[in-house]
Design a protein around this motif. Structure first.
Motif, PDB file in Angstrom:
ATOM      1  N   GLU A 832     -16.675  15.634  57.035  1.00  0.00           N
ATOM      2  CA  GLU A 832     -17.909  15.485  55.865  1.00  0.00           C
ATOM      3  C   GLU A 832     -17.407  16.936  55.198  1.00  0.00           C
ATOM      4  O   GLU A 832     -17.752  16.804  53.967  1.00  0.00           O
ATOM      5  CB  GLU A 832     -19.016  16.196  57.078  1.00  0.00           C
ATOM      6  N   ARG A 833     -17.212  18.177  55.857  1.00  0.00           N
ATOM      7  CA  ARG A 833     -16.728  19.173  55.237  1.00  0.00           C
ATOM      8  C   ARG A 833     -15.880  18.858  53.986  1.00  0.00           C
ATOM      9  O   ARG A 833     -15.919  19.368  52.783  1.00  0.00           O
ATOM     10  CB  ARG A 833     -16.151  20.352  55.856  1.00  0.00           C
ATOM     11  N   LYS A 836     -17.071  17.021  50.982  1.00  0.00           N
ATOM     12  CA  LYS A 836     -18.137  17.724  50.180  1.00  0.00           C
ATOM     13  C   LYS A 836     -17.175  18.736  49.298  1.00  0.00           C
ATOM     14  O   LYS A 836     -17.560  18.554  48.088  1.00  0.00           O
ATOM     15  CB  LYS A 836     -19.097  18.679  51.147  1.00  0.00           C
ATOM     16  N   LYS A 840     -16.990  18.597  45.208  1.00  0.00           N
ATOM     17  CA  LYS A 840     -17.223  19.531  44.454  1.00  0.00           C
ATOM     18  C   LYS A 840     -16.233  19.958  43.193  1.00  0.00           C
ATOM     19  O   LYS A 840     -16.206  20.207  42.165  1.00  0.00           O
ATOM     20  CB  LYS A 840     -17.229  20.970  45.162  1.00  0.00           C
TER      21      LYS A 840
END
Length: 893
Positions: A832-833, A836, A840
């Motif tokens: 998930e990190r 993300k 970005k």
């Protein structure tokens, strides 16, 4: 015994304390005679009016590096300091003071004015000397000279008289750069050129005897037409073949002037016809000489039109221009006016537009002197570094013009020539004459002009050492070893020192000339007050400390490349100073009770890590000495930075901890010795670049005592200890190569930890699969270091081992590194990190891409701004690739 260092390095107290001590104890002073090999440098003398700027800071830092290095190598080093009397600059300073008192120099008279200048010098001059000391300059201040002190004045007079007697000094009426405000001749370097918007006026000159026919002449200075002696065309220009030899009528003045043919004319400029004004243009002067044209001077020495300008007499040159243009329009003789950019020369002191001006001046006939100075460089007696400047030097010397040495000011060396009012003869001599050398009359008056400042500067390498007397200093230190200077004075100063040195000393003044580049701002712009981009060295020193500033200058002093200086770079090297300080604190804390006396490197049972750091130290020593010898200062500095930070601090300090904190006393003693030895040698290597911090730390280190328990004389200061030299006793190529393999494995494991964001506190399991028994044994032998430095709890080592399914793979040489990841990271949370982060970074890529696809941005923005955006895009792509790679590894779990 070792001493404790303060927690943080505070430079200002340290700098002040050590510099005072070095000077007080005479460490900078050279012996006039010595058994040691001599090494000498003369400082390019800064103006007595000057304040330290970035050019001075770079120039003197590089000189100090060389002098400190050679001093530590055991040479008898003379770094000769001094200041230049800076004729026009200094006179202007005092004249401004007088103006504030509503006076001028003529109110005082010559003698009283010169006394006033000496008074100013005693009270305010030479502040730059204190600033050079702040920079750490290890000059021999006991020998400080001034270009107008008694000894140098004697040398100047001796040279003038000898050159005059040899027929190499004469007077002539020639064109020179003239400042109408300062009322003096200027050298080319004293004229500052600035690009300005101007005009090209196209003027009709009627052809004599052919009514209605004109030739159109284009000029940027219509006022000088009052002094025209001809118009010129190119001899091969078919348009004007029928015009050559005819005459044209000078507009507004009505004087007939000839049409001449000359190769100087550019057929493409304007109409291909140019006006020739021998008294007011340097190129026109030469054309005038070739064609025997009149030289009509139309201005007085203040730039006011004189009687030769007829109806315009009494007008300022620029007022005359306006009126002439109006009258040309009124008479129908102005065809058109074009916008035209031009380079306008201004006086470097008062900024007044300089006028090419016909004037009676003193000259040195330089061709006979230049011949030997040219041969000396071509034959290699003097080497210019970088070599590219040799071509410029030779080109200038091969096309040299006689040197105008007179200046119409009061402050300087007054020319020792007397005119006889009875017979007109000139008397020149070492003593002031009482009668004419030709007719014996006592009706003598001395020349009022002074010598060009560069005349006394040209004698600097030998006059500062006592010439014309035969002194021990001249015998020991001339010719000097090296001159460090900027490219802008290669001709005005370096070439003239070469000529004078060879003529009066019969030897070149220096064996090497190192030409350094300019210090510019972060965008590569030249620093100037008008742009507001000047960086003040003293402000930088105050903020970051001298050592950080010096190291920055050295690190960016690449040959032939200007320095782009930004404050963040200096801040980065302040961090380097702190790194050296903290590494030294760590070392000293681990040397408690340690005494190096009686221990020799060859007696110790060295570990692989010990041999590696000693080998790398040896390489750094060899490279530093070689790059300094070749004036590659940036390579010297960056090599030491790399060794200090990346090898000594990042690796060896960590590798040594197991021995320092372990129970084996012999291993501890060996690690302590190697740590002490490496730091001691590193401080010596760094000292020429960073003199203050290295002295402070070195004083805290334990010392090897001489017999009787006293420190050796050179042990009082790091300045005088031996500079490290390459030694086979520290060469361990095989052990170093093995250690590099182990380090590559540790780095590979650390990379996996970083990619997977495993906390430093968490220990992991690792499998090392070697392809050979030799490699396996090396890894087994080093497993303690691998486990400690890579934070490994469980390490398996074997040959051709199978990779677990859930393991991350890294390769280091012939070793495969398997790091089982299951349970080491929260797979879902980490995925998930990473997603993300990828999202970005993709937004950033999209933003940068659109910006760079926009033609109006790419075409209009400055090139460096566009380049920076491209860099950001490339960095974003690289970051995304890393994140995607990490995500793929997570997905396999």
């Amino acid at each position: 015994m070792s001493k404790e260092l303060a927690k943080g390095y505070e430079p200002h107290d340290v700098e002040k304390r050590w510099y005072a001590q070095w000077q007080e104890k005479g460490y900078f002073h050279a012996a006039a005679t010595s058994d040691k090999k001599p090494y000498s440098i003369v400082i390019p003398p800064p103006n007595v009016t000057g304040a330290l700027h970035m050019g001075h800071a770079l120039n003197n830092t590089l000189q100090d590096i060389l002098c400190r290095w050679k001093r530590m190598q055991g040479y008898n080093v003379l770094w000769m300091p001094g200041t230049d009397h800076a004729g026009i600059a200094t006179q202007n300073v005092v004249e401004r003071q007088l103006a504030a008192e509503k006076k001028d120099r003529h109110d005082l008279g010559r003698e009283a004015f010169i006394e006033r200048v000496w008074k100013w010098k005693a009270e305010s001059g030479g502040q730059i000397i204190g600033q050079l000391k702040r920079l750490g300059a290890s000059c021999d201040w006991e020998r400080e000279r001034f270009t107008m002190d008694e000894g140098l004045s004697k040398a100047v007079r001796t040279v003038f008289v000898k050159l005059y007697e040899d027929g190499l000094i004469y007077r002539d009426n020639r064109l020179i750069n003239w400042c109408p405000r300062c009322h003096t001749a200027l050298s080319d370097i004293e004229v500052e050129h600035e690009e300005k918007k101007g005009h090209l006026w196209h003027i009709r000159y009627p052809v004599v005897g052919e009514p209605g026919r004109f030739v159109v002449v284009a000029t940027t200075r219509p006022e000088t037409m009052l002094g025209d002696s001809a118009v010129a065309v190119h001899p091969e220009d078919e348009r004007y073949q029928g015009l050559i030899g005819k005459k044209v009528l000078l507009p507004l003045v009505g004087r007939e002037i000839p049409v001449v043919a000359d190769d100087y004319v550019d057929r493409e400029f304007g109409t291909g016809v140019v006006k020739i004004t021998p008294a007011h243009d340097f190129n026109d002067f030469e054309v005038g000489v070739r064609h025997g044209l009149d030289r009509i001077n139309i201005f007085d020495d203040s730039g006011i039109v004189n009687a030769a300008g007829r109806q315009y007499e009494g007008l300022d040159r620029f007022e005359a221009r306006k009126r002439i243009v109006v009258e040309l329009e009124e008479t129908g003789l102005l065809e058109k006016i074009d916008d035209h950019g031009l380079s306008v020369g201004g006086c470097y002191r008062c900024k007044t537009v300089v006028e090419p001006y016909l004037s009676l001046q003193w000259y040195v006939k330089v061709a006979p002197l230049a011949e030997r100075a040219l041969a000396a460089v071509k034959d290699g007696k003097t080497k210019i570094v970088p070599k590219q400047w040799e071509a410029n030097y030779c080109d200038w010397m091969e096309n040299i013009h006689d040197w105008c040495i007179s200046r119409q000011i009061w402050w300087g060396h007054r020319i020792p020539a007397w005119f006889c009012d009875h017979c007109g003869a000139i008397t020149v001599g070492m003593e002031d004459p009482s009668k004419c050398c030709t007719c014996g009359s006592d009706e003598l008056r001395q020349e009022t002009d002074v010598l060009d400042t560069w005349f006394s500067s040209a004698l600097w390498p030998f006059s500062t050492m006592g010439w014309p007397d035969k002194t021990p200093e001249l015998a020991t230190f001339y010719p000097t070893s090296c001159l460090v200077t900027g490219f802008d004075i290669l001709f005005f100063w370096v070439a003239r020192m070469m000529m004078m040195g060879l003529h009066f000393m019969d030897e070149v003044p220096f064996t090497d000339v190192y030409i350094h580049a300019l210090v510019r701002d972060a965008q590569g712009q030249k620093m100037s007050k008008s742009k507001g981009n000047v960086i003040d060295p003293l402000t930088i020193i105050e903020q970051y400390g001298t050592d950080a500033f010096r190291f920055t200058l050295a690190a960016f002093a690449a040959q032939g490349r200007d320095i782009k200086l930004a404050e963040e770079r200096i801040a980065g090297y302040r961090n380097f100073c702190n790194k050296v300080w903290n590494a030294s604190r760590f070392t000293l804390m681990n040397l408690e009770g340690f005494d190096p006396a009686g221990i020799e490197l060859t007696d110790l049972n060295l570990s692989q890590a010990d041999k590696w750091i000693l080998h790398r130290l040896n390489v750094a020593i060899g490279e530093t000495n070689q790059t300094l010898a070749e004036y590659r200062f940036n390579e010297s500095a960056m090599g030491l930075y790399q060794f200090t930070w990346s090898e000594f601090c990042d690796w060896y300090l960590e590798l040594s901890k197991r021995d320092l904190y372990g129970s084996d006393s012999e291993r501890k003693k060996t690690a302590q010795y190697v740590l002490w030895y490496t730091l001691d040698h590193l401080l010596r290597l760094l000292h020429p670049f960073m003199p203050f911090i290295t002295e402070e730390i070195w004083q805290a280190l334990p010392k090897k005592q001489a017999e009787g328990g006293k420190l050796k004389a050179e042990g009082e200061t790091i300045m005088l200890v031996e500079y490290p030299a390459f030694c086979e006793c520290r060469a361990f190529p095989e052990a170093a190569a093995d250690m590099e393999k182990v380090m590559a494995v540790i780095s590979g494991i650390r990379n996996v930890r970083g990619e997977m964001e495993v906390p430093p506190s968490r220990e992991i399991a690792v499998i090392l699969s070697s392809s050979s028994e030799e490699s396996r044994l090396l890894m087994k032998h080093s497993e303690g270091a691998i486990m400690a430095l890579a934070r490994v709890a469980d390490l398996a080592i074997g040959i051709n081992m199978e990779k677990p399914e859930d393991a991350s793979l890294q390769v280091a040489g012939d070793v495969q590194i398997f790091v089982p990841l299951k349970g080491m990271v929260d797979v879902v949370a980490e995925a998930e990190r990473l997603n993300k982060e990828i999202g970005k970074i993709e937004k950033e890529i999209d933003m940068f891409s659109k910006k760079l696809e926009n033609p109006s941005f790419v075409d209009r923005a400055p090139a460096d701004v566009v380049a920076k955006e491209r860099e950001k895009l490339a960095e974003a792509f690289a970051k995304r690739a890393l994140l995607v790679g990490s995500l793929e590894k997570i997905r396999t779990l």
